[in-house]
Design a protein around this motif. Structure first.
Motif, PDB file in Angstrom:
ATOM      1  N   TRP A   8       0.825  -1.222   0.000  1.00  0.00           N
ATOM      2  CA  TRP A   8       0.000   0.000   0.000  1.00  0.00           C
ATOM      3  C   TRP A   8       0.857   1.270   0.000  1.00  0.00           C
ATOM      4  O   TRP A   8       0.356   2.363  -0.012  1.00  0.00           O
ATOM      5  CB  TRP A   8      -0.960   0.007   1.196  1.00  0.00           C
ATOM      6  CG  TRP A   8      -0.271   0.003   2.544  1.00  0.00           C
ATOM      7  CD1 TRP A   8       0.122   1.092   3.256  1.00  0.00           C
ATOM      8  CD2 TRP A   8       0.105  -1.129   3.324  1.00  0.00           C
ATOM      9  NE1 TRP A   8       0.725   0.717   4.425  1.00  0.00           N
ATOM     10  CE2 TRP A   8       0.726  -0.654   4.498  1.00  0.00           C
ATOM     11  CE3 TRP A   8      -0.008  -2.529   3.152  1.00  0.00           C
ATOM     12  CZ2 TRP A   8       1.230  -1.497   5.487  1.00  0.00           C
ATOM     13  CZ3 TRP A   8       0.495  -3.362   4.137  1.00  0.00           C
ATOM     14  CH2 TRP A   8       1.107  -2.850   5.280  1.00  0.00           C
ATOM     15  N   ASP A   9       2.164   1.083  -0.007  1.00  0.00           N
ATOM     16  CA  ASP A   9       3.033   2.252   0.054  1.00  0.00           C
ATOM     17  C   ASP A   9       4.089   2.229  -1.044  1.00  0.00           C
ATOM     18  O   ASP A   9       5.077   2.946  -0.999  1.00  0.00           O
ATOM     19  CB  ASP A   9       3.708   2.321   1.434  1.00  0.00           C
ATOM     20  CG  ASP A   9       4.279   3.707   1.715  1.00  0.00           C
ATOM     21  OD1 ASP A   9       3.756   4.677   1.152  1.00  0.00           O
ATOM     22  OD2 ASP A   9       5.263   3.793   2.476  1.00  0.00           O
ATOM     23  N   LYS A  10       3.876   1.398  -2.069  1.00  0.00           N
ATOM     24  CA  LYS A  10       4.855   1.341  -3.159  1.00  0.00           C
ATOM     25  C   LYS A  10       4.682   2.556  -4.075  1.00  0.00           C
ATOM     26  O   LYS A  10       3.701   3.299  -3.959  1.00  0.00           O
ATOM     27  CB  LYS A  10       4.679   0.035  -3.933  1.00  0.00           C
ATOM     28  CG  LYS A  10       3.344  -0.053  -4.641  1.00  0.00           C
ATOM     29  CD  LYS A  10       3.114  -1.422  -5.245  1.00  0.00           C
ATOM     30  CE  LYS A  10       1.757  -1.407  -5.988  1.00  0.00           C
ATOM     31  NZ  LYS A  10       1.347  -2.706  -6.470  1.00  0.00           N
ATOM     32  N   PHE A  11       5.626   2.714  -4.986  1.00  0.00           N
ATOM     33  CA  PHE A  11       5.578   3.808  -5.947  1.00  0.00           C
ATOM     34  C   PHE A  11       4.344   3.650  -6.831  1.00  0.00           C
ATOM     35  O   PHE A  11       4.064   2.558  -7.320  1.00  0.00           O
ATOM     36  CB  PHE A  11       6.854   3.768  -6.796  1.00  0.00           C
ATOM     37  CG  PHE A  11       6.943   4.835  -7.854  1.00  0.00           C
ATOM     38  CD1 PHE A  11       7.187   6.153  -7.517  1.00  0.00           C
ATOM     39  CD2 PHE A  11       6.800   4.506  -9.200  1.00  0.00           C
ATOM     40  CE1 PHE A  11       7.292   7.133  -8.493  1.00  0.00           C
ATOM     41  CE2 PHE A  11       6.898   5.479 -10.189  1.00  0.00           C
ATOM     42  CZ  PHE A  11       7.144   6.797  -9.838  1.00  0.00           C
ATOM     43  N   ALA A  33       3.975   1.057  -9.791  1.00  0.00           N
ATOM     44  CA  ALA A  33       4.987  -0.011  -9.731  1.00  0.00           C
ATOM     45  C   ALA A  33       4.358  -1.341  -9.335  1.00  0.00           C
ATOM     46  O   ALA A  33       3.304  -1.379  -8.700  1.00  0.00           O
ATOM     47  CB  ALA A  33       6.072   0.358  -8.723  1.00  0.00           C
ATOM     48  N   GLU A  34       5.050  -2.433  -9.698  1.00  0.00           N
ATOM     49  CA  GLU A  34       4.662  -3.746  -9.192  1.00  0.00           C
ATOM     50  C   GLU A  34       5.125  -3.890  -7.753  1.00  0.00           C
ATOM     51  O   GLU A  34       4.401  -4.387  -6.910  1.00  0.00           O
ATOM     52  CB  GLU A  34       5.280  -4.858 -10.051  1.00  0.00           C
ATOM     53  CG  GLU A  34       4.737  -4.940 -11.471  1.00  0.00           C
ATOM     54  CD  GLU A  34       3.259  -5.367 -11.524  1.00  0.00           C
ATOM     55  OE1 GLU A  34       2.762  -5.912 -10.523  1.00  0.00           O
ATOM     56  OE2 GLU A  34       2.616  -5.134 -12.567  1.00  0.00           O
ATOM     57  N   TYR A  35       6.369  -3.491  -7.510  1.00  0.00           N
ATOM     58  CA  TYR A  35       6.858  -3.415  -6.128  1.00  0.00           C
ATOM     59  C   TYR A  35       8.004  -2.418  -6.048  1.00  0.00           C
ATOM     60  O   TYR A  35       8.605  -2.076  -7.073  1.00  0.00           O
ATOM     61  CB  TYR A  35       7.290  -4.797  -5.594  1.00  0.00           C
ATOM     62  CG  TYR A  35       8.503  -5.386  -6.265  1.00  0.00           C
ATOM     63  CD1 TYR A  35       9.796  -5.107  -5.797  1.00  0.00           C
ATOM     64  CD2 TYR A  35       8.375  -6.240  -7.361  1.00  0.00           C
ATOM     65  CE1 TYR A  35      10.915  -5.656  -6.415  1.00  0.00           C
ATOM     66  CE2 TYR A  35       9.485  -6.787  -7.986  1.00  0.00           C
ATOM     67  CZ  TYR A  35      10.748  -6.493  -7.508  1.00  0.00           C
ATOM     68  OH  TYR A  35      11.863  -7.013  -8.118  1.00  0.00           O
ATOM     69  N   SER A  36       8.268  -1.945  -4.834  1.00  0.00           N
ATOM     70  CA  SER A  36       9.310  -0.939  -4.625  1.00  0.00           C
ATOM     71  C   SER A  36      10.283  -1.401  -3.564  1.00  0.00           C
ATOM     72  O   SER A  36       9.861  -1.889  -2.510  1.00  0.00           O
ATOM     73  CB  SER A  36       8.686   0.388  -4.162  1.00  0.00           C
ATOM     74  OG  SER A  36       7.884   0.945  -5.161  1.00  0.00           O
ATOM     75  N   VAL A  37      11.567  -1.243  -3.846  1.00  0.00           N
ATOM     76  CA  VAL A  37      12.612  -1.536  -2.871  1.00  0.00           C
ATOM     77  C   VAL A  37      13.170  -0.188  -2.422  1.00  0.00           C
ATOM     78  O   VAL A  37      13.397   0.689  -3.260  1.00  0.00           O
ATOM     79  CB  VAL A  37      13.730  -2.375  -3.512  1.00  0.00           C
ATOM     80  CG1 VAL A  37      14.843  -2.651  -2.511  1.00  0.00           C
ATOM     81  CG2 VAL A  37      13.169  -3.675  -4.076  1.00  0.00           C
TER      82      VAL A  37
END
Lengths: 479, 479
Positions: free
Chosen positions: B202-205, B208-212
């Motif tokens: 709920w806090d990814k960019f 995006a699919e996912y954020s590191v």
């Protein structure tokens, strides 16, 4: 063999758009009119150019800084002449998220009014002077005229602006000279020829006492302003209340100068040296100075490649910016085409005969001449040829400027030259603004101004009023 | 002698504002909230930092480019999640000169929607892939929260954003790893410690699919996000119709990643190494690595100055960034104060006793320890001490991060640690979004996410639902 320069000269505008795109310099298809994208190869040229500018400014006591983009409306309006000239072409930010902003914010059209309020805070005493700073930023103009990539755009993405403050008028005057000298050396490194003029009083930078400008002549005969140096006197100092305390405890306003160059320098660099094959880059600015191309030959490809790699390594170890083009899927001819388009100054070809004889074949980009040298001498020969190419580019460019500079002693002749040949026409002038403005209309051209700091021979009478001429006016169709 | 770090820790906010101003890094008095001016010394630190970033990106096949600032409203809105997240904080240009614009133009909040329409034009075939580009630009956010210099600003003047496109999901995944590795090396060069987390879903960019993300802990115990790497999957490719033709003539959407760092890295660099005397800079980033200070002594000033200059020359010739402080109007003590404030890693003092004995006195900035060496060994000793200072800074910074990382097995404990000590608290979590969001509320902190690519020992049960924990959640108060 002379490289063809016909297309370059006859349909310059088409040539320029085409070369920017095909050589991957600047993509002008971004969906806002008057804006473009610096592509990887173009960006490398831009980076080299900025390295040279920074080196020249850093070594003369300038410090790089970075100011915000946005300027509140009341700050932009502080100096009367300045805002009057810019207000019709400023982009305004009026909303943040869903809110209407209380104060409109301008996208900087130039940064005097962003920087000088901080000078007001930074400068207190004579020990704080001189201040010599610069920044490299984007500036914005809402151009309503026809736009042209790099030359007349709405976002100028490469604007180097310097700003200085001094204790005395003499020091500011001295700073103008230093700035002119820095720009001369910079344009000399680019092999770009120029004339230096004091702009007519009615065409100086808004807020300046006077403006000195560098102009060059583009292949289509129009002039391009590539650098300006302004003596601001105390106008902005008074508008922004920039005072210092001198040794005796008295307060005085500072004396200021500012000077700038933009990506127009890159437009000039690409245009003036280019030819029908594409770009021709001077060695100092070329991202790639030498390309090694192996010329395959049935059954001998391995030895040819080995020898090409050896020479590539040798050139790289010598500190040259060199690449080797080992692509298998295309012919040597296509490789030549690619690197000529991109303006790589020198090509080294290694074919079977070179391997047999222990030689290398060198091809100059500027005149497409071929030469052969022993493989032991490649590094030295490459260095020498790069020097010769640079000299030849400089000579060709300066002789182009001389060719495109004419004298005229009456209005009709001046008008005819400007219309038929283009370039710069030098015309006797009494120096009065009234005659100057009339002259500009009569010859249907812009007045670049009068020679700066040059011994010029003035003969004849003012072509408008007939009085004895006191100077010469440079007329041209300017971009 | 240990340098005092009390003020640094206890009133960090005050320390930070004060040091930015007094060390001439960043002047936050520019008359628009949330914007500031990079002053000469600060700009030099910024320049060094960008040199290192560019070197790391260029050497891994990234190409620098430059895209326009302005993004038309319809382009910014193309990807649904993306615009939803940004629309409340975008600055809008609505006027050009005296005209109302037909299409509103956004100041880029980030450049996906400026760049990907050009990817649509640039990418046609598998031979065009991968594309790996980056740019260094200003980005704009109309922040309504309290602003803080460099950390939460309205114009982020130093935003390095990279964008890549690939033929397969695997290659995009591989690119995420390469980006993380580049950032690790970069932060290691800055001696900035970090944890790497996968941000909660709920806090990814947005898009995006996912954020590191990389986070560090600031002196006040709050975490600062200093870098992010996003796997964009095909969301933007579909929104901007970025397709390529593969070897079989089939068209597919590309797979994309993007990753960025900003001037927050500089905020972390200055804050984490600093102390009550001011900045402490690692040698790689320090604009000045060594300052030579002559210590005057009645009747012997000339020999002291001569010896100081000799040592200065020797250090300069060895390629060190060294200055000599010959100012007459201030005492050595004031000079020490100035250069300690600015974080110069090493000071060389030359006094009468050094001249007599043929020695030099070296003072480390990190721990203020003094040492003496023979004048023949100055260059070697300086090099060794710079290495040792860098090691010590890295060790101190990493041990600070370890100190500020705790484990908690129930909500009360987690909440207490976050409130009283700050830093990062690792809490067993079942991994479900519902529990994660609840956890965040219960401990009154942000969820940084879960460890990325680390062997973590998970013991205990989810502190919210009591189910067996499958991972750990990192909670902290984030800037």
């Amino acid at each position: 063999m002379k490289p063809p320069r016909e297309k370059w000269r006859k349909s310059f505008s088409e040539w320029f758009h085409d070369v920017l795109f095909r050589a991957e310099i600047y993509d002008y298809r971004y969906p806002i009119k008057g804006t473009g994208v610096w592509m990887p190869y173009g960006f490398k040229i831009r980076r080299k150019l900025l390295e040279i500018v920074r080196e020249k400014l850093d070594s003369t006591g300038h410090h790089e800084v970075l100011f915000p983009l946005l300027i509140p409306e009341d700050m932009l309006s502080r100096e009367g002449e300045h805002i009057k000239s810019f207000e019709r072409e400023v982009y305004w930010v009026t909303r943040g998220g869903e809110e209407e902003l209380g104060v409109k914010l301008a996208l900087r059209p130039t940064s005097e009014t962003a920087i000088y309020p901080m000078f007001n805070l930074w400068i207190q005493s004579y020990t704080d002077l001189p201040v010599k700073i610069y920044q490299v930023v984007s500036v914005f103009r809402y151009e309503t005229k026809a736009t042209k990539p790099m030359i007349r755009v709405r976002e100028v993405t490469t604007f180097k602006e310097a700003h200085t403050a001094h204790a005395t008028a003499e020091e500011a005057e001295e700073q103008v000279r230093e700035a002119v000298q820095i720009y001369k050396e910079f344009f000399d490194a680019m092999k770009i020829p120029y004339v230096i003029s004091v702009r007519p009083n009615w065409d100086k930078f808004p807020g300046a006492e006077y403006s000195v400008a560098f102009d060059t002549v583009m292949p289509d005969g129009r002039t391009l302003q590539i650098g300006t140096v302004h003596n601001l006197g105390q106008k902005f100092a008074k508008a922004f209340d920039i005072k210092y305390m001198d040794r005796n405890g008295e307060f005085s306003y500072v004396w200021q100068t500012c000077y700038g160059i933009s990506e127009r320098v890159i437009a000039a660099l690409l245009s003036i040296h280019g030819d029908d094959h594409g770009l021709v880059l001077p060695s100092e600015i070329a991202p790639i100075q030498v390309v090694v191309v192996p010329i395959p030959y049935k059954g001998r490809d391995d030895e040819i490649l080995a020898e090409s790699r050896r020479i590539y390594q040798e050139l790289a170890s010598a500190g040259l910016r060199v690449i080797i083009d080992e692509r298998k899927e295309i012919t040597p001819g296509s490789k030549f085409y690619d690197w000529e388009l991109r303006g790589v100054p020198l090509r080294v070809e290694i074919g079977p005969r070179d391997v047999d004889k222990g030689t290398a074949t060198l091809v100059r980009r500027d005149n497409l001449e071929r030469a052969t040298c022993g493989k032991e001498e490649v590094v030295e020969e490459v260095r020498q040829l790069l020097r010769r190419i640079d000299e030849a580019l400089s000579e060709r460019a300066w002789s182009w400027l001389r060719e495109m500079t004419s004298k005229a002693y009456d209005v009709g002749e001046a008008k005819r030259i400007i219309k038929e040949q283009g370039g710069i026409v030098e015309i006797p002038w009494c120096g009065k603004a009234k005659c100057g403005m009339e002259l500009s209309e009569l010859v249907d051209a812009d007045l670049l101004g009068t020679p700066w700091d040059e011994e010029v021979e003035v003969d004849g009478s003012c072509v408008v009023c007939g009085a004895k001429a006191s100077t010469i006016a440079r007329a041209a169709r300017a971009y």
